[in-house]
Scaffold this motif. Structure first.
Motif, mmCIF file in Angstrom:
data_model
loop_
_atom_site.group_PDB
_atom_site.id
_atom_site.type_symbol
_atom_site.label_atom_id
_atom_site.label_comp_id
_atom_site.label_asym_id
_atom_site.label_seq_id
_atom_site.Cartn_x
_atom_site.Cartn_y
_atom_site.Cartn_z
ATOM 1 N N SER A 55 1.281 3.557 27.646
ATOM 2 C CA SER A 55 2.307 3.515 28.681
ATOM 3 C C SER A 55 2.505 4.896 29.285
ATOM 4 O O SER A 55 1.999 5.910 28.775
ATOM 5 N N ILE A 56 3.273 4.934 30.372
ATOM 6 C CA ILE A 56 3.602 6.213 30.991
ATOM 7 C C ILE A 56 4.378 7.098 30.017
ATOM 8 O O ILE A 56 4.165 8.312 29.957
ATOM 9 N N SER A 57 5.255 6.503 29.231
ATOM 10 C CA SER A 57 6.007 7.276 28.242
ATOM 11 C C SER A 57 5.068 7.907 27.218
ATOM 12 O O SER A 57 5.210 9.087 26.868
ATOM 13 N N ASP A 58 4.087 7.133 26.739
ATOM 14 C CA ASP A 58 3.122 7.684 25.786
ATOM 15 C C ASP A 58 2.290 8.791 26.423
ATOM 16 O O ASP A 58 1.985 9.797 25.777
ATOM 17 N N LEU A 59 1.902 8.601 27.680
ATOM 18 C CA LEU A 59 1.106 9.614 28.363
ATOM 19 C C LEU A 59 1.891 10.904 28.525
ATOM 20 O O LEU A 59 1.357 12.011 28.337
ATOM 21 N N LEU A 60 3.183 10.784 28.853
ATOM 22 C CA LEU A 60 4.003 11.981 29.015
ATOM 23 C C LEU A 60 4.148 12.728 27.688
ATOM 24 O O LEU A 60 4.153 13.966 27.658
ATOM 25 N N ASN A 61 4.245 11.981 26.582
ATOM 26 C CA ASN A 61 4.297 12.631 25.270
ATOM 27 C C ASN A 61 2.986 13.351 24.973
ATOM 28 O O ASN A 61 2.979 14.450 24.409
ATOM 29 N N GLU A 62 1.866 12.738 25.360
ATOM 30 C CA GLU A 62 0.567 13.350 25.123
ATOM 31 C C GLU A 62 0.393 14.606 25.973
ATOM 32 O O GLU A 62 -0.327 15.537 25.586
ATOM 33 N N LEU A 63 1.060 14.644 27.130
ATOM 34 C CA LEU A 63 0.954 15.785 28.031
ATOM 35 C C LEU A 63 1.998 16.857 27.747
ATOM 36 O O LEU A 63 2.186 17.761 28.565
ATOM 37 N N ALA A 64 2.669 16.782 26.609
ATOM 38 C CA ALA A 64 3.745 17.731 26.301
ATOM 39 C C ALA A 64 3.308 19.190 26.396
ATOM 40 O O ALA A 64 4.053 20.025 26.932
ATOM 41 N N PRO A 65 2.118 19.579 25.908
ATOM 42 C CA PRO A 65 1.729 20.990 26.067
ATOM 43 C C PRO A 65 1.630 21.423 27.520
ATOM 44 O O PRO A 65 1.963 22.560 27.865
ATOM 45 N N GLN A 66 1.178 20.515 28.399
ATOM 46 C CA GLN A 66 1.029 20.865 29.816
ATOM 47 C C GLN A 66 2.344 20.802 30.578
ATOM 48 O O GLN A 66 2.511 21.481 31.588
ATOM 49 N N THR A 67 3.293 19.983 30.121
ATOM 50 C CA THR A 67 4.547 19.812 30.845
ATOM 51 C C THR A 67 5.690 20.616 30.238
ATOM 52 O O THR A 67 6.803 20.571 30.740
ATOM 53 N N GLY A 68 5.422 21.344 29.144
ATOM 54 C CA GLY A 68 6.470 22.146 28.529
ATOM 55 C C GLY A 68 6.897 23.302 29.416
ATOM 56 O O GLY A 68 6.124 23.823 30.218
ATOM 57 N N SER A 69 8.156 23.689 29.274
ATOM 58 C CA SER A 69 8.711 24.765 30.092
ATOM 59 C C SER A 69 9.486 25.728 29.212
ATOM 60 O O SER A 69 10.214 25.308 28.310
ATOM 61 N N GLY A 70 9.330 27.011 29.480
ATOM 62 C CA GLY A 70 10.100 28.005 28.766
ATOM 63 C C GLY A 70 11.548 28.075 29.215
ATOM 64 O O GLY A 70 12.372 28.718 28.582
ATOM 65 N N ARG A 71 11.874 27.386 30.322
ATOM 66 C CA ARG A 71 13.231 27.447 30.865
ATOM 67 C C ARG A 71 14.103 26.298 30.379
ATOM 68 O O ARG A 71 15.307 26.302 30.573
ATOM 69 N N GLY A 72 13.512 25.285 29.790
ATOM 70 C CA GLY A 72 14.281 24.145 29.318
ATOM 71 C C GLY A 72 13.473 23.375 28.303
ATOM 72 O O GLY A 72 12.255 23.440 28.275
ATOM 73 N N SER A 73 14.154 22.630 27.455
ATOM 74 C CA SER A 73 13.468 21.911 26.386
ATOM 75 C C SER A 73 13.445 20.411 26.609
ATOM 76 O O SER A 73 12.954 19.663 25.766
ATOM 77 N N GLY A 74 13.986 19.939 27.726
ATOM 78 C CA GLY A 74 14.061 18.515 27.955
ATOM 79 C C GLY A 74 12.810 17.953 28.591
ATOM 80 O O GLY A 74 11.839 18.649 28.880
ATOM 81 N N ARG A 75 12.826 16.628 28.830
ATOM 82 C CA ARG A 75 11.725 15.938 29.478
ATOM 83 C C ARG A 75 11.624 16.411 30.925
ATOM 84 O O ARG A 75 12.635 16.683 31.573
ATOM 85 N N PRO A 76 10.419 16.507 31.464
ATOM 86 C CA PRO A 76 10.278 16.985 32.843
ATOM 87 C C PRO A 76 10.864 16.006 33.851
ATOM 88 O O PRO A 76 11.097 14.826 33.550
ATOM 89 N N VAL A 77 11.109 16.496 35.062
ATOM 90 C CA VAL A 77 11.520 15.629 36.164
ATOM 91 C C VAL A 77 10.348 14.711 36.504
ATOM 92 O O VAL A 77 9.208 15.157 36.620
ATOM 93 N N VAL A 78 10.618 13.435 36.654
ATOM 94 C CA VAL A 78 9.568 12.455 36.909
ATOM 95 C C VAL A 78 9.764 11.862 38.297
ATOM 96 O O VAL A 78 10.859 11.414 38.650
ATOM 97 N N LEU A 79 8.683 11.868 39.093
ATOM 98 C CA LEU A 79 8.661 11.253 40.410
ATOM 99 C C LEU A 79 7.659 10.110 40.407
ATOM 100 O O LEU A 79 6.728 10.082 39.596
ATOM 101 N N LEU A 80 7.845 9.178 41.320
ATOM 102 C CA LEU A 80 6.920 8.065 41.483
ATOM 103 C C LEU A 80 6.431 8.037 42.918
ATOM 104 O O LEU A 80 7.238 7.922 43.848
ATOM 105 N N ASN A 81 5.128 8.179 43.093
ATOM 106 C CA ASN A 81 4.531 8.202 44.434
ATOM 107 C C ASN A 81 5.178 9.260 45.321
ATOM 108 O O ASN A 81 5.409 9.053 46.517
#
Length: 853
Positions: free
Chosen positions: A82-108
């Motif tokens: 699922s998209i949720s699983d993919l976002l978890n797998e992409l955690a190293p690429q989507t991590g931010s030093g400015r915040g620890s939460g889930r990234p902002v998600v857009l659709l199309n």
């Protein structure tokens, strides 16, 4: 060999008209709705036709391009559901030093009401993923402390997805189960989705691990069989969404979610129950702590293109309503007279309704480009009601909060290579933003920020930003019911002992707002356009005044700063801790996070055979021309045996199916998955992004902390978490952390390996810091093997029911590694026994996933 040749010929026959159509299909311009050209249901095993365009469909309109782009071949290589699983797998690429939460998600390229709207969509429905810098969040009305991930869905897709998963630790004692069913249909301007998921987890007792008993009394009763390391839990989630275009320039979405969670932990036997002269029951009843939470969510979104003053403007309105009901019951055992104490109870109900509107577009044009802006206006109403019963005495709390907010962001282009304006310095854009929040219970809070986006060379991009933010505590942090949890193990840094005490959690009405100042210097480098390789580095400094944080571990400086939060008996032994949140005077951190991503395409075995057959066929044609012999009758049968349509149009396959129907000879159960057809990605059927392409993927990120200090209060020594101090039971701050991933997939079979490592730390203990705890470094590997049976062509020909099936085997903590913690004598403290730090250890999971089309 004859059967393989027939299959490959059929695949080529199905592919050839698709390549022709890809060359003649026009791509809609950015911001416009796709042309209503004929299209068919998407095949999860193949790629949509993507035509090269300066503005890909669904792209984010921004002067900051994506740092990472994933096409369908990349996404398939992750082999997640699922998209949720993919976002978890992409955690190293989507991590931010400015915040620890889930990234902002857009659709199309557009906002959504919440992540729940798309989190359960199967990854086969994704056409592309764009990962962008934190500064892009400002353009959509969000704060610049989260990276942005844009998911672009395919225009046509239909599938019923089912998944069964089960697993448990190799040491036994515990098991987990997951059952999920998802229905999704996408038909250009309409999307409907229904997902049902159940997750269960069984109990793991201390007696099932190598844990020393910590509470044994005069009766000799061992507490281990009555304490859980992992609480049994159940979670049922129902999630549904419906989206459609109301007209060519207006789209609407509605989403509803209902989730029920419950768990029950065993906390050992009551001390007075086993103490003389009170007689023990024949069957001791352990103390329990149970909880039940019901979460309901309703969200809606309107996204529109064009406004009376300009078609380049876009707007969106988001509405959300969330209701959370929580109930907890915590046993207290018996009093000295042997009578049962009334259980502590906590009940809370939270209601939040919010509306948010955004306008985006160009204000006016400068020589270097358009000055663009985004304006967000929003408001919310929230209430929080709680009731806590302690020692039989009820306490009620009722809080409400109304918020009116606004945010303005402006981007001003200064230089542009494309427009030949100050091209010697490359591309340069300045940014400014301001946000204002008025809270009914906290007054007015402001956020200001500015930044620079500079690309001196095409492969290089530099981003600098500064932000000052004021944040108020949440209503839960202020008003959560107060709950006492007996028989809780903690390590007393002051005495160097593990003790069993009562911990108190809940809200603190005395919390004040915090002020956060963040500076970020970022660099992105793409050395070559021909190689999917990117480097990224972010240096971030953060200073938080009046930092809101849960009361940390029991150290002498913290106990001196908050003496009313700690209760000790006459002998100095710790009895209870009040862990409710507090305000620290100041928190300062400095860190550098840097790393790289690399993706290398791999041609599949079948793709190579198809290319060889195509080359052979072309050689035969060339030989026929050289010999003056007639060419194969293409006028009637076409290059690969498919009949031509009328007036140069593409033919419809036999039986009246679509162009994406089964290739000749493949049938409905052919190896192409649903319908048996194959469609090429960028470049058609073959190539690096084709339907059969594999991937070798690598990513590695290193975080280096230069400073992490907490000033608790004036007059109290500063805690240096990098040099001997601690703010939690897990030791100080590791100076170095590494996240790595490697993956290889070919012909539908793949392997993925993840790695996490953190350096060792030391914490000084005792009243005069004469003792110490040594927290060793910790490295863990996670392994996942998977096989997409739908792409095993010979197997599917013989067993058609395997179409759409994927089997995965995962091993978490492959080497069964646990952190080693010792004191100055080399002894492991009771609270830091390896099986307490990581009760499950190595865990094996097996999942079977099938798509029905």
């Amino acid at each position: 060999m004859k059967r393989l040749g027939t299959t490959l010929a059929g695949l080529l026959a199905g592919v050839s008209p698709l390549v022709a159509q890809a060359q003649t299909t026009a791509q809609p311009q950015q911001g416009s709705r796709p042309a209503q050209a004929p299209a068919q249901e998407a095949d999860p095993y193949t790629d949509e036709i993507v035509v090269t365009s300066s503005a890909p469909r669904g792209a984010v309109q921004s002067d900051i391009p994506p740092e990472i782009q994933l096409n369908q071949a990349d996404i398939r290589a992750y082999a997640v559901s699922s998209i949720s699983d993919l976002l978890n797998e992409l955690a190293p690429q989507t991590g931010s030093g400015r915040g620890s939460g889930r990234p902002v998600v857009l659709l199309n390229g557009r906002r959504i009401s919440s992540f729940a709207e798309i989190r359960d969509l199967p990854t086969e429905a994704i056409e592309r993923v764009d990962i962008l810098a934190e500064e892009v969040a400002l353009k959509f009305g969000y704060s610049a402390d989260q990276r942005v991930v844009n998911f672009v869905l395919r225009e046509r897709f239909r599938a019923l997805t089912t998944e069964l998963e089960g697993g448990g630790p190799t040491e036994g004692g515990n098991s987990s189960q997951e059952v999920q069913a998802d229905i999704l249909k996408i038909n250009r301007d309409r999307r409907v989705n229904l997902d049902v998921k159940y997750e269960g987890n069984s109990a793991l007792l201390e007696s099932e691990r190598n844990v020393l008993p910590t509470v044994t009394d005069s009766s000799g009763v061992n507490q281990a069989p009555y304490r859980t390391l992992v609480s049994p839990s159940q979670d049922l989630t129902i999630n549904s969404s419906y989206a459609r275009d109301l007209n060519p320039k207006l789209g609407a979405t509605i989403n509803g979610t209902l989730e029920v969670q419950q768990s029950e932990a065993l906390r050992g036997l009551a001390l007075s129950q086993t103490a003389a002269p009170i007689a023990l029951p024949s069957e001791p009843n352990p103390l329990t702590a149970s909880s039940r939470t019901i979460t309901a969510h309703l969200g809606t979104t309107l996204n529109g293109d064009g406004l009376p003053w300009g078609n380049a403007w876009s707007w969106s309105v988001i509405g959300n309503y969330d209701r959370v009901t929580s109930n907890t019951i915590t046993d207290r055992g018996f009093d000295t007279a042997g009578l049962a104490r009334p259980a502590d109870q906590g009940q809370s109900v939270s209601n939040v309704g919010a509306v948010d509107a955004l306008l985006r577009g160009p204000l006016f044009r400068l020589p270097a480009g358009d000055v663009s802006t985004s304006l967000r206006l929003g408001g919310s109403l929230s209430s929080f009601d709680s009731t806590a019963v302690r020692n039989g005495l009820p306490t009620d709390a009722s809080l409400s909060r109304n918020i009116a907010s606004s945010q303005l962001n402006i981007d001003v282009p200064i230089a542009s290579r494309r427009r030949a304006v100050l091209s010697a310095i490359g591309d340069l854009t300045l940014n400014g933003n301001v946000a204002v929040q008025h809270l009914s219970d906290f007054g007015t809070l402001t956020t200001t920020g500015y930044g620079v986006n500079w690309s001196p060379l095409k492969p290089l991009r530099l981003i600098a930003s500064w932000t000052d933010t004021e944040d108020a505590p949440t209503t839960g942090q202020l008003g959560n019911p107060v709950i006492a949890s007996p028989n809780t193990r903690v390590f007393d840094y002051r005495t160097g002992q593990t003790v069993t005490i009562t911990t108190i959690t809940g809200g603190n009405p005395l919390l004040t707002a915090e002020n956060r100042h963040v500076m970020k210097l970022g660099l992105e480098l793409r050395p070559s356009e021909k190689t999917d390789l990117s480097f990224r580095a972010d240096y971030v400094t953060t200073r938080i005044r009046n930092d809101i944080a849960t009361l940390p571990s029991v150290t002498a400086p913290i106990e001196a700063a908050f003496p009313d939060r700690f209760v000790r008996d006459a002998d100095g032994d710790l009895v209870s801790i009040d862990n409710r949140a507090v305000n620290f005077a100041e928190n300062n951190t400095q860190q550098l996070r840097w790393g790289f991503n690399l993706s290398v395409p791999i041609r599949s075995s079948v793709e190579k055979k198809i290319a060889a057959m195509r080359a052979q066929r072309e050689a035969e044609r060339a030989a026929a021309v050289a010999a003056g012999k007639p060419l194969p009758a293409e006028g009637q049968a076409g290059m690969f045996g498919q009949q031509q349509g009328q007036n140069g149009q593409q033919p419809r396959p036999p039986g009246g199916g679509s162009l994406f129907g089964p290739p000749p000879g493949a049938g409905q159960g052919g190896p192409g998955g649903p319908g048996g057809g194959f469609r090429g990605g960028r470049g058609g059927f073959g190539g690096p992004n084709g339907a059969l392409a594999g991937r070798a993927q690598f990513s590695l990120y290193h975080t280096w902390y230069f400073k992490n200090q907490i000033k608790i209060r004036d007059g109290v020594p500063i805690l240096d978490l990098l040099n001997g101090d601690a703010a939690g039971n897990n030791g100080g701050q590791p100076a170095h952390q590494i996240e790595g991933q490697a993956g290889f997939t070919k012909d539908g079979v793949g392997i993925r390996l993840g790695y996490k490592w953190q350096s060792s730390t030391t914490v000084f203990t005792g009243l005069n810091n004469t003792d110490r705890l040594n927290f060793g470094d910790l490295g863990t590997f996670n392994l996942r093997l998977f096989a997409d049976l739908g792409r095993q062509f010979k197997l599917v020909r013989e067993h058609r029911w395997l179409r759409g099936t994927r089997v995965s085997l995962g091993v978490s903590n492959l080497l069964n590694t646990r952190q080693r913690v010792t004191d100055q004598t080399g002894t492991i403290p009771v609270n830091y026994q390896p099986d307490l730090l990581d009760p499950t250890g190595r865990t094996v999971t097996l999942s079977v996933r099938k798509l029905f089309f």
